[in-house]
Motif scaffolding. Sequence first.
Motif, PDB file in Angstrom:
ATOM      1  N   MET A 254       1.067  -1.020   0.159  1.00 52.86           N
ATOM      2  CA  MET A 254      -0.091  -0.090   0.158  1.00 52.86           C
ATOM      3  C   MET A 254       0.637   0.929   0.471  1.00 52.86           C
ATOM      4  O   MET A 254       2.058   1.198   0.383  1.00 52.86           O
ATOM      5  N   GLY A 255       0.199   2.337  -0.516  1.00 52.79           N
ATOM      6  CA  GLY A 255       1.217   4.025  -0.550  1.00 52.79           C
ATOM      7  C   GLY A 255       1.123   3.873   0.552  1.00 52.79           C
ATOM      8  O   GLY A 255       0.145   3.748   1.617  1.00 52.79           O
ATOM      9  N   LYS A 256       0.950   5.838   0.292  1.00 53.12           N
ATOM     10  CA  LYS A 256       1.041   6.632   2.029  1.00 53.12           C
ATOM     11  C   LYS A 256      -0.200   7.854   1.044  1.00 53.12           C
ATOM     12  O   LYS A 256      -0.323   8.004  -0.105  1.00 53.12           O
ATOM     13  N   LYS A 257      -0.555   8.583   1.832  1.00 53.23           N
ATOM     14  CA  LYS A 257      -1.075   9.398   1.427  1.00 53.23           C
ATOM     15  C   LYS A 257      -0.989  10.831   2.390  1.00 53.23           C
ATOM     16  O   LYS A 257      -0.097  10.708   3.130  1.00 53.23           O
ATOM     17  N   ILE A 258      -1.120  11.239   1.254  1.00 58.78           N
ATOM     18  CA  ILE A 258      -0.367  13.443   1.742  1.00 58.78           C
ATOM     19  C   ILE A 258      -1.391  13.906   2.046  1.00 58.78           C
ATOM     20  O   ILE A 258      -3.000  14.035   1.342  1.00 58.78           O
ATOM     21  N   LEU A 259      -1.075  14.985   2.452  1.00 60.82           N
ATOM     22  CA  LEU A 259      -2.479  16.081   3.053  1.00 60.82           C
ATOM     23  C   LEU A 259      -2.155  17.247   2.617  1.00 60.82           C
ATOM     24  O   LEU A 259      -1.143  17.710   3.333  1.00 60.82           O
ATOM     25  N   ILE A 260      -2.598  18.555   1.927  1.00 60.43           N
ATOM     26  CA  ILE A 260      -2.658  19.360   1.355  1.00 60.43           C
ATOM     27  C   ILE A 260      -3.495  20.338   2.769  1.00 60.43           C
ATOM     28  O   ILE A 260      -4.619  19.973   1.629  1.00 60.43           O
ATOM     29  N   THR A 261      -3.844  21.233   2.818  1.00 59.33           N
ATOM     30  CA  THR A 261      -4.257  22.471   3.693  1.00 59.33           C
ATOM     31  C   THR A 261      -3.996  23.027   2.321  1.00 59.33           C
ATOM     32  O   THR A 261      -3.637  23.465   1.886  1.00 59.33           O
ATOM     33  N   LEU A 262      -5.790  23.601   2.213  1.00 57.41           N
ATOM     34  CA  LEU A 262      -6.164  24.511   1.237  1.00 57.41           C
ATOM     35  C   LEU A 262      -6.826  25.899   1.593  1.00 57.41           C
ATOM     36  O   LEU A 262      -7.683  25.523   2.791  1.00 57.41           O
ATOM     37  N   TYR A 263      -6.213  26.654   0.961  1.00 58.58           N
ATOM     38  CA  TYR A 263      -7.246  28.182   0.825  1.00 58.58           C
ATOM     39  C   TYR A 263      -7.848  28.303  -0.676  1.00 58.58           C
ATOM     40  O   TYR A 263      -6.756  28.862  -1.226  1.00 58.58           O
ATOM     41  N   ARG A 264      -8.940  27.507  -1.437  1.00 58.11           N
ATOM     42  CA  ARG A 264      -8.788  28.038  -2.870  1.00 58.11           C
ATOM     43  C   ARG A 264      -8.227  26.715  -3.060  1.00 58.11           C
ATOM     44  O   ARG A 264      -8.409  26.041  -3.100  1.00 58.11           O
ATOM     45  N   ASN A 265      -7.112  27.523  -4.163  1.00 55.97           N
ATOM     46  CA  ASN A 265      -6.504  26.725  -5.237  1.00 55.97           C
ATOM     47  C   ASN A 265      -4.596  26.781  -4.511  1.00 55.97           C
ATOM     48  O   ASN A 265      -3.791  26.068  -5.129  1.00 55.97           O
ATOM     49  N   GLU A 266      -5.003  27.662  -3.132  1.00 57.63           N
ATOM     50  CA  GLU A 266      -3.809  27.501  -2.662  1.00 57.63           C
ATOM     51  C   GLU A 266      -3.035  26.426  -1.420  1.00 57.63           C
ATOM     52  O   GLU A 266      -3.870  26.695  -0.457  1.00 57.63           O
ATOM     53  N   VAL A 267      -2.359  25.970  -0.735  1.00 54.77           N
ATOM     54  CA  VAL A 267      -1.766  26.043  -0.062  1.00 54.77           C
ATOM     55  C   VAL A 267      -2.441  26.540   1.203  1.00 54.77           C
ATOM     56  O   VAL A 267      -1.829  28.498   1.168  1.00 54.77           O
ATOM     57  N   ALA A 268      -3.058  26.660   2.573  1.00 56.22           N
ATOM     58  CA  ALA A 268      -3.088  27.531   2.988  1.00 56.22           C
ATOM     59  C   ALA A 268      -2.292  27.821   3.813  1.00 56.22           C
ATOM     60  O   ALA A 268      -1.276  27.378   4.337  1.00 56.22           O
ATOM     61  N   PRO A 269      -2.392  29.475   4.169  1.00 51.79           N
ATOM     62  CA  PRO A 269      -1.292  30.017   5.144  1.00 51.79           C
ATOM     63  C   PRO A 269      -1.157  29.478   6.359  1.00 51.79           C
ATOM     64  O   PRO A 269      -0.123  29.620   6.922  1.00 51.79           O
ATOM     65  N   ARG A 270      -2.059  28.803   6.943  1.00 52.17           N
ATOM     66  CA  ARG A 270      -2.085  28.635   8.021  1.00 52.17           C
ATOM     67  C   ARG A 270      -2.759  27.125   8.483  1.00 52.17           C
ATOM     68  O   ARG A 270      -4.200  27.200   8.202  1.00 52.17           O
ATOM     69  N   PHE A 271      -2.340  26.398   9.460  1.00 51.62           N
ATOM     70  CA  PHE A 271      -2.426  25.047   9.395  1.00 51.62           C
ATOM     71  C   PHE A 271      -3.651  25.453  10.158  1.00 51.62           C
ATOM     72  O   PHE A 271      -5.114  24.731   9.855  1.00 51.62           O
ATOM     73  N   ASP A 272      -3.648  26.004  11.157  1.00 51.23           N
ATOM     74  CA  ASP A 272      -5.260  26.111  11.754  1.00 51.23           C
ATOM     75  C   ASP A 272      -6.960  27.074  11.658  1.00 51.23           C
ATOM     76  O   ASP A 272      -7.733  26.852  11.940  1.00 51.23           O
ATOM     77  N   LEU A 273      -5.630  27.935  10.904  1.00 52.16           N
ATOM     78  CA  LEU A 273      -7.363  28.302  10.099  1.00 52.16           C
ATOM     79  C   LEU A 273      -7.456  27.145   8.517  1.00 52.16           C
ATOM     80  O   LEU A 273      -8.836  27.850   8.110  1.00 52.16           O
ATOM     81  N   ALA A 274      -7.345  26.098   8.029  1.00 51.16           N
ATOM     82  CA  ALA A 274      -7.657  25.515   6.535  1.00 51.16           C
ATOM     83  C   ALA A 274      -8.680  25.259   7.284  1.00 51.16           C
ATOM     84  O   ALA A 274      -9.861  24.387   7.937  1.00 51.16           O
ATOM     85  N   SER A 275     -10.099  25.089   6.083  1.00 52.26           N
ATOM     86  CA  SER A 275     -10.761  25.575   5.704  1.00 52.26           C
ATOM     87  C   SER A 275     -11.352  23.758   5.492  1.00 52.26           C
ATOM     88  O   SER A 275     -12.915  22.866   5.217  1.00 52.26           O
ATOM     89  N   GLU A 276     -11.075  23.448   4.079  1.00 57.46           N
ATOM     90  CA  GLU A 276     -10.161  22.584   3.322  1.00 57.46           C
ATOM     91  C   GLU A 276      -8.724  21.287   2.994  1.00 57.46           C
ATOM     92  O   GLU A 276      -8.104  22.511   3.572  1.00 57.46           O
ATOM     93  N   VAL A 277      -9.283  20.695   2.838  1.00 60.85           N
ATOM     94  CA  VAL A 277      -7.911  20.385   2.719  1.00 60.85           C
ATOM     95  C   VAL A 277      -7.792  19.125   1.558  1.00 60.85           C
ATOM     96  O   VAL A 277      -9.087  18.673   0.699  1.00 60.85           O
ATOM     97  N   LEU A 278      -6.584  19.260   0.821  1.00 57.83           N
ATOM     98  CA  LEU A 278      -6.657  17.802  -0.468  1.00 57.83           C
ATOM     99  C   LEU A 278      -5.717  16.657  -0.123  1.00 57.83           C
ATOM    100  O   LEU A 278      -4.896  17.168   0.428  1.00 57.83           O
ATOM    101  N   LEU A 279      -6.542  15.133   0.220  1.00 58.03           N
ATOM    102  CA  LEU A 279      -6.132  13.725   0.017  1.00 58.03           C
ATOM    103  C   LEU A 279      -6.113  13.784  -0.992  1.00 58.03           C
ATOM    104  O   LEU A 279      -7.218  13.081  -1.389  1.00 58.03           O
ATOM    105  N   VAL A 280      -4.307  12.967  -1.130  1.00 53.12           N
ATOM    106  CA  VAL A 280      -4.205  12.558  -1.730  1.00 53.12           C
ATOM    107  C   VAL A 280      -3.515  10.890  -1.546  1.00 53.12           C
ATOM    108  O   VAL A 280      -2.163  10.989  -1.231  1.00 53.12           O
ATOM    109  N   SER A 281      -3.844  10.133  -2.035  1.00 57.83           N
ATOM    110  CA  SER A 281      -3.066   8.611  -1.926  1.00 57.83           C
ATOM    111  C   SER A 281      -2.670   7.991  -3.315  1.00 57.83           C
ATOM    112  O   SER A 281      -2.936   8.256  -4.306  1.00 57.83           O
TER     113      SER A 281
END
Length: 125
Positions: free
Chosen positions: A1-28
């Motif tokens: 099995m591979g790994k999972k990557i989570l990127i915090t999102l703000y629109r189409n960018e990496v969210a500038p703050r982890f604690d304020l992220a309201s969306e995430v991209l989860l890539v398996s």
Amino acid sequence: MGKKILITLYRNEVAPRFDLASEVLLVSLDAEGREAKRQELVLAHSSADDLCDLILDREVSVVITGGMEEEHYHYLRWKRLSVLDGIAGLAENALARYLAGELESGDILFPRPADAEEDQGGGHV
């Protein structure tokens, strides 16, 4: 099995703050490191603690984010996750750089004005 990557999102960018992220991209990734599945998740509310819980529940192994409180950084590292923080730029660019083995904490992926001038043949005299 591979790994999972989570990127915090703000629109189409990496969210500038982890604690304020309201969306995430989860890539398996599959066993060969190729993208097998992706999901964009909208979080009920912004909360670093809830986001840490989601990361552990989904068995994420890599977190890509912007600024992050030291407490949460150390918690995720203690849980043996790879954390790349201080990332600024488009989420797709961050993912591509990570998959190429070229992403490091603190990377700024937006083009700098000097880079744009050089691309147009401009520059300082």
